[in-house]
Design a protein around this motif. Structure first.
Motif, short mmCIF file in Angstrom:
data_model
loop_
_atom_site.label_atom_id
_atom_site.label_comp_id
_atom_site.label_asym_id
_atom_site.label_seq_id
_atom_site.Cartn_x
_atom_site.Cartn_y
_atom_site.Cartn_z
N GLY A 32 -17.31 41.60 -54.44
CA GLY A 32 -16.76 42.11 -55.69
C GLY A 32 -17.82 42.79 -56.52
N ILE A 33 -17.37 43.72 -57.37
CA ILE A 33 -18.28 44.42 -58.30
C ILE A 33 -17.74 44.21 -59.70
N ASP A 34 -18.59 43.69 -60.59
CA ASP A 34 -18.16 43.48 -61.97
C ASP A 34 -19.37 43.17 -62.84
N ARG A 35 -19.31 43.63 -64.08
CA ARG A 35 -20.39 43.28 -65.02
C ARG A 35 -20.44 41.78 -65.22
N ASN A 36 -19.28 41.16 -65.16
CA ASN A 36 -19.19 39.71 -65.25
C ASN A 36 -19.31 39.15 -63.83
N THR A 37 -20.45 38.56 -63.50
CA THR A 37 -20.71 38.08 -62.15
C THR A 37 -20.34 36.60 -61.99
N GLU A 38 -19.35 36.18 -62.73
CA GLU A 38 -18.84 34.82 -62.62
C GLU A 38 -18.54 34.48 -61.16
N LYS A 39 -18.83 33.26 -60.76
CA LYS A 39 -18.72 32.87 -59.35
C LYS A 39 -17.28 33.00 -58.84
N SER A 40 -17.18 33.32 -57.56
CA SER A 40 -15.88 33.45 -56.91
C SER A 40 -16.04 32.97 -55.47
N ASN A 41 -14.98 33.13 -54.66
CA ASN A 41 -15.09 32.74 -53.25
C ASN A 41 -15.69 33.86 -52.41
N TYR A 42 -16.18 34.91 -53.07
CA TYR A 42 -16.92 35.98 -52.40
C TYR A 42 -18.07 36.40 -53.32
N PRO A 43 -19.13 36.99 -52.78
CA PRO A 43 -20.27 37.38 -53.63
C PRO A 43 -19.89 38.51 -54.59
N ILE A 44 -20.43 38.46 -55.80
CA ILE A 44 -20.15 39.48 -56.82
C ILE A 44 -21.46 40.11 -57.27
N PHE A 45 -21.46 41.44 -57.34
CA PHE A 45 -22.64 42.19 -57.76
C PHE A 45 -22.35 42.91 -59.07
N ALA A 46 -23.35 42.99 -59.93
CA ALA A 46 -23.18 43.66 -61.22
C ALA A 46 -23.03 45.17 -61.06
N SER A 47 -23.59 45.71 -59.98
CA SER A 47 -23.49 47.14 -59.70
C SER A 47 -23.21 47.34 -58.21
N ILE A 48 -22.40 48.32 -57.89
CA ILE A 48 -22.07 48.56 -56.48
C ILE A 48 -23.31 49.01 -55.70
N SER A 49 -24.28 49.56 -56.39
CA SER A 49 -25.52 49.97 -55.70
C SER A 49 -26.28 48.77 -55.17
N ASP A 50 -26.02 47.57 -55.71
CA ASP A 50 -26.69 46.35 -55.25
C ASP A 50 -25.96 45.70 -54.08
N CYS A 51 -24.75 46.15 -53.78
CA CYS A 51 -23.94 45.51 -52.74
C CYS A 51 -24.51 45.81 -51.36
N ASN A 52 -24.76 44.77 -50.59
CA ASN A 52 -25.33 44.92 -49.25
C ASN A 52 -24.40 44.35 -48.18
N ILE A 53 -23.11 44.30 -48.49
CA ILE A 53 -22.12 43.74 -47.56
C ILE A 53 -21.24 44.87 -47.03
N SER A 54 -21.10 44.94 -45.73
CA SER A 54 -20.31 46.02 -45.12
C SER A 54 -18.82 45.75 -45.31
N ALA A 55 -18.06 46.83 -45.42
CA ALA A 55 -16.61 46.72 -45.63
C ALA A 55 -15.93 47.96 -45.07
N ASP A 56 -14.60 47.92 -45.04
CA ASP A 56 -13.82 49.04 -44.53
C ASP A 56 -13.35 49.98 -45.63
N VAL A 57 -13.20 49.46 -46.85
CA VAL A 57 -12.67 50.27 -47.94
C VAL A 57 -13.09 49.65 -49.28
N ILE A 58 -13.25 50.51 -50.28
CA ILE A 58 -13.48 50.06 -51.66
C ILE A 58 -12.16 50.16 -52.41
N LEU A 59 -11.79 49.11 -53.12
CA LEU A 59 -10.61 49.11 -53.97
C LEU A 59 -11.08 49.06 -55.42
#
Length: 251
Positions: A32-59
């Protein structure tokens, strides 16, 4: 399994989508991408540029100011994007359209299947009714919505305009002392409380009216459409897609 990066994951819609995705076997939110990096059942990054997880599509259910970072990430990682955010400027829409020449891109002002069925109805009836009916659109949303008219109201108005040969003008609300001109489409925005979303198209003639109305009772209708769009976009070629493609694919 379609792996999704959810931009705006801790917003209102993001939370609804996350909850719904847990009940669907064919999709998985992997980051997930959000300024609020509150914990979830998946990793959340404050900026998409920090995301290092591969995926098929961005929603994307965030805000217009996130567009440039999403475009950059999409290009760098060769990943398609489903844009559900509204309130884009003409310049931003051009950027999205240009991006679709090199990546699979989905954009819709409203992810509800129902509202897109209504939109298709308007394509078929507006030119038939225009001569004898005045056309007005009324949209209602919660008091936290920042853009008006809504992206959906603009979508519906543009659809009507495209079917009519006259030079149609949009009037956002009415005030003053002035007669209505027939080639106008009035668009009226109401904001209050927790209204999820209502859109009504009024065809007002002499002695009769026709009303077409869609009411979103729950945000789940948008979440369902968004996740269907992600499934539809899996391994698609570069191009610009919308809810019409999803509806046609289901039939």
């Amino acid at each position: 399994m379609v792996k999704i990066i959810l931009s705006g994951c801790n917003g209102r819609m993001g939370k609804v989508i996350s909850k719904l995705a847990n009940t669907i076997e064919d999709v998985s939110i992997v980051a997930g991408i959000d300024r609020n990096t509150e914990k979830s059942n998946y990793p959340i990054f404050a900026s998409i540029s920090d995301c290092n997880i591969s995926a098929d599509v961005i929603l994307d259910f965030s805000r217009p100011d996130a567009l440039d970072s999403l475009i950059e990430y999409g290009k760098e990682n060769n990943i398609g994007i489903v844009f559900c955010t509204t309130g884009y400027s003409d310049e931003q829409i051009k950027k999205i359209n240009d991006l679709s020449k090199i990546l699979p891109i989905f954009r819709s002002a409203n992810m509800s299947i129902g509202i897109n069925v209504v939109n298709n109805i308007l394509k078929n009836i507006s030119s038939l009714l225009y001569k004898n009916f005045d056309i007005e659109i009324v949209e209602k949303h919660h008091n936290q919505k920042v853009d008006s008219p809504s992206g959906t109201a603009i979508l519906l108005a543009d659809t009507i305009k495209d079917t009519i040969p006259d030079n149609i003008e949009f009037v956002n609300g009415r005030e003053g002392i002035k007669k209505r001109v027939h080639n106008e489409i009035g668009i009226h925005s109401i904001r209050g409380g927790s209204i999820v979303g209502e859109h009504e198209i009024l065809f007002a003639g002499q002695g009769e009216t026709i009303e077409i109305k869609h009411t979103a009772i729950s945000r789940e209708v948008f979440a369902i459409g968004a996740l269907k769009a992600c499934e539809f976009m899996y391994k698609k070629n570069a191009g610009l897609y919308n809810m019409d493609n999803v509806i046609s694919n289901d039939n």
